[in-house]
Write a protein that holds these residues in place. Structure first.
Motif: not given
Length: 128
Positions: A6, A22, A36, A38, A70, A81, A94-96
């Motif tokens: 990311e 990402c 996504w 968080r 998205i 995002l 925030y993670s994908c």
């Protein structure tokens, strides 16, 4: 296994915007629904948004609906995002994530357990 990285996080004032990216490698990106999530300090990781493998379907958490978008570019192996009208409650890492299975619709991939590959996350901080 797919590798996810990311980028795009940072510090922004309330009302501002950020676009997270990402980048994926290792598997055929276009086969997999992407999400996504968080995680705010001291809280559990929460679902934010998901997009189907084709890009034709999306779904959002109520808390971000109408503010976040998205999208994906399968030619670039990247999911995005776009976050608008940010507020301090959006502050989180925030993670994908990539779906465990191929070709699933967004209705089948919204829980943490549905996703098998995760990025390291990017910090988003919204100041008031």
């Amino acid at each position: 296994q797919v590798q996810l990285v990311e980028s795009g996080g940072g510090l922004v004032q309330a009302g501002g915007s950020l676009r997270l990216s990402c980048a994926a490698s290792g598997r055929t990106f276009s086969f997999y629904t992407m999400g996504w999530f968080r995680q705010a300090p001291g809280k559990e990781r929460d679902f934010v948004a998901v997009i189907s493998w084709s890009g034709g379907g999306t779904y959002y958490a109520d808390s971000v609906k109408g503010r976040f978008t998205i999208s994906r570019d399968n030619a670039k192996n990247t999911v995005y995002l776009q976050m608008n009208s940010l507020n301090p409650d959006d502050t989180a890492v925030y993670s994908c994530a990539a779906d465990r299975n191929r070709f699933r619709p967004v209705t089948a991939a919204r829980d943490l357990a549905d996703f098998g590959s995760w990025g390291q996350g990017t910090q988003v901080t919204v100041s008031s």
